[in-house]
Design a protein around this motif. Structure first.
Motif, PDB file in Angstrom:
ATOM      1  N   ARG A  76      -9.711 -15.296  27.496  1.00 55.47           N
ATOM      2  CA  ARG A  76      -9.480 -13.971  28.046  1.00 55.47           C
ATOM      3  C   ARG A  76      -8.953 -14.040  29.467  1.00 55.47           C
ATOM      4  O   ARG A  76      -8.075 -13.263  29.856  1.00 55.47           O
ATOM      5  N   VAL A 136      -2.800  -3.256  18.235  1.00 55.27           N
ATOM      6  CA  VAL A 136      -3.860  -2.621  17.429  1.00 55.27           C
ATOM      7  C   VAL A 136      -4.261  -3.548  16.274  1.00 55.27           C
ATOM      8  O   VAL A 136      -5.447  -3.641  15.923  1.00 55.27           O
ATOM      9  N   ILE A 138      -4.017  -6.898  16.294  1.00 52.64           N
ATOM     10  CA  ILE A 138      -4.682  -8.093  16.824  1.00 52.64           C
ATOM     11  C   ILE A 138      -6.060  -7.738  17.395  1.00 52.64           C
ATOM     12  O   ILE A 138      -6.961  -8.580  17.436  1.00 52.64           O
ATOM     13  N   GLY A 139      -6.242  -6.511  17.852  1.00 49.57           N
ATOM     14  CA  GLY A 139      -7.527  -6.123  18.436  1.00 49.57           C
ATOM     15  C   GLY A 139      -7.532  -6.190  19.946  1.00 49.57           C
ATOM     16  O   GLY A 139      -8.487  -6.650  20.566  1.00 49.57           O
ATOM     17  N   LEU A 140      -6.425  -5.721  20.562  1.00 45.86           N
ATOM     18  CA  LEU A 140      -6.330  -5.732  22.020  1.00 45.86           C
ATOM     19  C   LEU A 140      -5.913  -4.351  22.496  1.00 45.86           C
ATOM     20  O   LEU A 140      -5.064  -3.717  21.872  1.00 45.86           O
ATOM     21  N   THR A 141      -6.473  -3.919  23.616  1.00 39.99           N
ATOM     22  CA  THR A 141      -5.966  -2.687  24.211  1.00 39.99           C
ATOM     23  C   THR A 141      -4.788  -3.064  25.113  1.00 39.99           C
ATOM     24  O   THR A 141      -4.544  -4.245  25.365  1.00 39.99           O
ATOM     25  N   PHE A 142      -4.061  -2.056  25.582  1.00 39.66           N
ATOM     26  CA  PHE A 142      -2.857  -2.323  26.371  1.00 39.66           C
ATOM     27  C   PHE A 142      -3.140  -2.362  27.867  1.00 39.66           C
ATOM     28  O   PHE A 142      -3.958  -1.597  28.364  1.00 39.66           O
ATOM     29  N   THR A 147       1.371   0.886  28.702  1.00 32.65           N
ATOM     30  CA  THR A 147       1.332   2.242  28.157  1.00 32.65           C
ATOM     31  C   THR A 147       2.132   3.198  29.021  1.00 32.65           C
ATOM     32  O   THR A 147       2.816   4.077  28.502  1.00 32.65           O
ATOM     33  N   ARG A 151       5.144   5.274  27.438  1.00 34.01           N
ATOM     34  CA  ARG A 151       5.129   6.734  27.471  1.00 34.01           C
ATOM     35  C   ARG A 151       6.387   7.282  28.135  1.00 34.01           C
ATOM     36  O   ARG A 151       6.909   8.323  27.753  1.00 34.01           O
ATOM     37  N   LEU A 165      -0.414   3.288  17.971  1.00 37.65           N
ATOM     38  CA  LEU A 165      -1.683   3.525  17.268  1.00 37.65           C
ATOM     39  C   LEU A 165      -1.646   3.036  15.817  1.00 37.65           C
ATOM     40  O   LEU A 165      -2.683   2.815  15.215  1.00 37.65           O
TER      41      LEU A 165
ATOM     42  N   VAL B 211     -11.219  -0.653  19.598  1.00 34.53           N
ATOM     43  CA  VAL B 211      -9.852  -0.865  20.098  1.00 34.53           C
ATOM     44  C   VAL B 211      -8.989   0.350  19.746  1.00 34.53           C
ATOM     45  O   VAL B 211      -8.244   0.873  20.575  1.00 34.53           O
ATOM     46  N   TYR B 212      -9.100   0.812  18.493  1.00 38.95           N
ATOM     47  CA  TYR B 212      -8.311   1.957  18.031  1.00 38.95           C
ATOM     48  C   TYR B 212      -8.542   3.168  18.930  1.00 38.95           C
ATOM     49  O   TYR B 212      -7.598   3.820  19.375  1.00 38.95           O
ATOM     50  N   GLU B 214      -9.678   3.258  22.018  1.00 37.63           N
ATOM     51  CA  GLU B 214      -9.160   3.056  23.375  1.00 37.63           C
ATOM     52  C   GLU B 214      -7.650   3.176  23.426  1.00 37.63           C
ATOM     53  O   GLU B 214      -7.085   3.709  24.390  1.00 37.63           O
ATOM     54  N   ILE B 215      -6.972   2.664  22.384  1.00 37.36           N
ATOM     55  CA  ILE B 215      -5.521   2.813  22.329  1.00 37.36           C
ATOM     56  C   ILE B 215      -5.165   4.295  22.220  1.00 37.36           C
ATOM     57  O   ILE B 215      -4.231   4.774  22.873  1.00 37.36           O
ATOM     58  N   ARG B 216      -5.927   5.033  21.414  1.00 35.26           N
ATOM     59  CA  ARG B 216      -5.659   6.471  21.296  1.00 35.26           C
ATOM     60  C   ARG B 216      -5.792   7.146  22.660  1.00 35.26           C
ATOM     61  O   ARG B 216      -4.957   7.955  23.061  1.00 35.26           O
ATOM     62  N   SER B 218      -5.307   5.871  25.529  1.00 36.26           N
ATOM     63  CA  SER B 218      -4.198   5.517  26.412  1.00 36.26           C
ATOM     64  C   SER B 218      -2.912   6.231  25.982  1.00 36.26           C
ATOM     65  O   SER B 218      -1.989   6.373  26.780  1.00 36.26           O
ATOM     66  N   LEU B 219      -2.864   6.714  24.758  1.00 36.85           N
ATOM     67  CA  LEU B 219      -1.732   7.507  24.275  1.00 36.85           C
ATOM     68  C   LEU B 219      -1.775   8.920  24.843  1.00 36.85           C
ATOM     69  O   LEU B 219      -0.735   9.547  25.022  1.00 36.85           O
ATOM     70  N   LYS B 232     -10.898   2.115  28.570  1.00 39.08           N
ATOM     71  CA  LYS B 232     -11.340   0.812  29.031  1.00 39.08           C
ATOM     72  C   LYS B 232     -10.624  -0.292  28.260  1.00 39.08           C
ATOM     73  O   LYS B 232     -10.083  -0.076  27.189  1.00 39.08           O
ATOM     74  N   THR B 233     -10.615  -1.447  28.866  1.00 38.06           N
ATOM     75  CA  THR B 233      -9.992  -2.614  28.246  1.00 38.06           C
ATOM     76  C   THR B 233     -10.940  -3.180  27.194  1.00 38.06           C
ATOM     77  O   THR B 233     -12.132  -3.334  27.445  1.00 38.06           O
ATOM     78  N   VAL B 234     -10.392  -3.446  26.026  1.00 35.88           N
ATOM     79  CA  VAL B 234     -11.199  -4.099  24.980  1.00 35.88           C
ATOM     80  C   VAL B 234     -10.407  -5.277  24.446  1.00 35.88           C
ATOM     81  O   VAL B 234      -9.230  -5.151  24.127  1.00 35.88           O
ATOM     82  N   ILE B 235     -11.033  -6.419  24.383  1.00 33.23           N
ATOM     83  CA  ILE B 235     -10.418  -7.564  23.711  1.00 33.23           C
ATOM     84  C   ILE B 235     -11.317  -7.883  22.527  1.00 33.23           C
ATOM     85  O   ILE B 235     -12.403  -8.444  22.686  1.00 33.23           O
ATOM     86  N   ALA B 236     -10.848  -7.478  21.349  1.00 36.20           N
ATOM     87  CA  ALA B 236     -11.665  -7.709  20.164  1.00 36.20           C
ATOM     88  C   ALA B 236     -10.973  -8.668  19.224  1.00 36.20           C
ATOM     89  O   ALA B 236     -11.271  -8.737  18.050  1.00 36.20           O
ATOM     90  N   SER B 237     -10.020  -9.413  19.773  1.00 36.31           N
ATOM     91  CA  SER B 237      -9.250 -10.315  18.925  1.00 36.31           C
ATOM     92  C   SER B 237     -10.088 -11.529  18.544  1.00 36.31           C
ATOM     93  O   SER B 237     -10.760 -12.097  19.394  1.00 36.31           O
TER      94      SER B 237
END
Lengths: 240, 240
Positions: A76, A136, A138-142, A147, A151, A165, B211-212, B214-216, B218-219, B232-237
Motif C-alpha cells: 500500500r 472498482v 480491483i477494489g481500490l478507491t480513486f 476523480t 469529473r 462505478l 469500495v463501491y 466510496e467510489i459513488r 466521489s462521483l 475515504k480511501t479504501v484499498i480492498a484489493s
C-alpha cells in the motif's frame, strides 16, 4: 521507457517498448523530466503529442512493483508513493504552455486512462484498445485528483457512472459517442497521423503559451484546485 | 407502507398500497430502517431495487399532514420536519454498500423524484407516469440537498432549468432523452423485470461494497458534502 523528440513545431512523447507501459516510479520520473524539457523549449506554435508503441497506451500504476514489497502494508505504501509521484506530472501536463494531444493506439486503463484524459485532445483507435477504470473491479478507491479530472473531462453523468462505478470497458466509437474521445481511427498509424494533422493546425495559431495554459486551468478549476494550480491573469496582447 | 424482501442477491424495497406513497414521517422512518437492514445484510454481489405498487412511485412529502397542523406556522414546522427526516435517508442511500436501482412504475414528484434520483440506475415506465418537481408551482423552494443531488444527477443545463425552474412534467422517453433516466419500458412489470436483469448483471461483479460506496461518493461530491458524507480511501484489493 519513454522518448522525447521534436519535429518542427511538434514534440512527440512516446511510451516505448511492447509492454503495458506501467506507470512505475521510474517511468513517472522520466515523464516528469520530459515535460520539463518540453516546457523549457516551448515557443509560440509548439504542440505536444503523447503516444505509445504496441498494444497498450498504459495500463496504469505498476501494481506488480507494489506487490513485490513483501507485505500488504508495504504494498500500500508503494501504491501511495506512485499516486503521489504521478500527481505533479498531471499538474505539469495541465500547466503545459502549449496544446496537448493524446494519440492513443491501445488500451488505457486506470492511471493510464487519466494520463490520456489530461491532454486537451484525445484521439484513439477504434478497432483495438479499450478505456477502462479498473479500480472498482480491483477494489481500490480513486485518488482525489483522478476523480476531479474525470469529473471535469467527462461531461455526461451516466458516462461517469458507467466508467467509475460500473467499470465499463469502452472502445473507440463508444468513447466518441460518450464525449470522452474526440475522434477514433482505423489503425495505430492513422491515430498518430490524425494527431499530427491536428497538431499542425493548432500550431498555426501561434498562441501565447502562458495565456493558453492559464485558459486551460480556468476550464478545469476542480482538478487544478486539487493539484494546487492557481490560475492567474495574463495580458499578453500586443494591443494592450 | 413499505416492505423489504430478499431474493437471492437482490433486495426489494417496495412502497406498498395503492395511494400516493407520500413521504410522511412514518414512511420515512420505515425507509430508513429498511436501508439499515439492507446495509447490515450486505455482501459482495448484493443489489438494492426500490419500486412501488400502483399508479405512484411517490408524490413527495405528506403536505396533507403538514396542513393538518392547524396553523400556517405549525404547517411549515411539519414540512421542515419531513425535510430534515428525509435527509439521513438520502445520505444512507448514497452510502449504501451496493448498487442501487430505482424501478419506477408510476409518478414521481418532488421528494419522490429525489428518492428515485438517489439511486445509481433509474428505470421507468414509458406509457404511464411522469417525473415532476412541483415546487415552483406549489410555491416552495428546494432543500439544499435536493438541488445538490439534482445538479449532480441531471447533466443537461437546459434539462435542469426545465425541471426545477419551469416545473416541466416529463414522461419516460423524454426522461431518457434528457439523460435523467437510463431506460423506459412498456409496463410496470417490464420495468421491474428489467431492473432484476440489470441487478443480476451487477451482482455478478461481486464488487466490494465499501469500495463501491466510496467510489459513488466521489462521483457525487456536491450532495455528499451537503449530506455530511466524507469520502475515504479504501484499498480492498487482494493484490495489495
Amino acid at each position: 521507457m519513454c522518448t522525447l523528440e521534436k519535429r518542427g513545431n511538434l514534440f512527440f512523447l512516446t511510451l516505448t517498448g511492447d509492454d503495458e507501459h506501467r506507470l512505475s516510479p521510474t517511468l513517472i520520473d522520466s515523464l516528469i523530466t520530459a515535460l520539463s524539457q518540453v516546457k523549457s523549449q516551448a515557443v509560440r506554435g509548439s504542440v505536444l503529442i503523447t503516444t505509445a508503441h504496441g498494444r497498450f497506451f498504459s495500463n496504469g500504476f505498476d501494481l506488480g512493483w507494489a506487490q513485490a514489497a513483501g507485505s500488504s502494508s508495504a504494498a500500500r505504501d508503494r501504491l501511495h508513493y506512485m499516486v503521489d509521484s504521478f500527481k505533479p506530472f498531471v499538474a505539469a501536463l495541465l500547466s503545459l504552455p502549449m496544446p496537448t494531444i493524446a494519440a492513443v493506439p491501445g488500451h488505457a486503463a486506470a492511471a493510464g486512462f487519466v494520463l490520456a484524459l489530461g491532454h486537451d485532445y484525445f484521439l484513439m483507435r477504434r478497432d483495438r484498445g479499450v478505456l477502462y477504470m479498473s479500480e472498482v473491479d480491483i477494489g481500490l478507491t480513486f485518488p482525489d485528483y483522478f476523480t476531479a479530472l474525470m469529473r471535469s473531462k467527462i461531461g455526461s453523468v451516466s458516462a461517469r457512472r458507467d466508467i467509475l462505478l460500473a467499470g465499463t470497458k469502452i472502445k473507440g466509437d463508444e468513447a466518441v459517442r460518450m464525449g470522452i474521445v474526440d475522434s477514433a481511427y482505423d489503425s495505430a498509424e492513422s491515430v498518430v497521423e490524425a494527431a499530427v494533422r491536428l497538431g499542425e493546425r493548432l500550431a498555426e495559431k501561434k498562441w501565447n503559451g502562458e495565456v493558453y495554459a492559464e485558459i486551460r486551468k480556468s476550464l478545469y478549476p476542480e482538478p487544478c484546485g486539487v493539484l494546487g494550480l492557481v490560475p492567474k491573469t495574463v495580458i499578453a496582447s500586443s494591443k494592450l
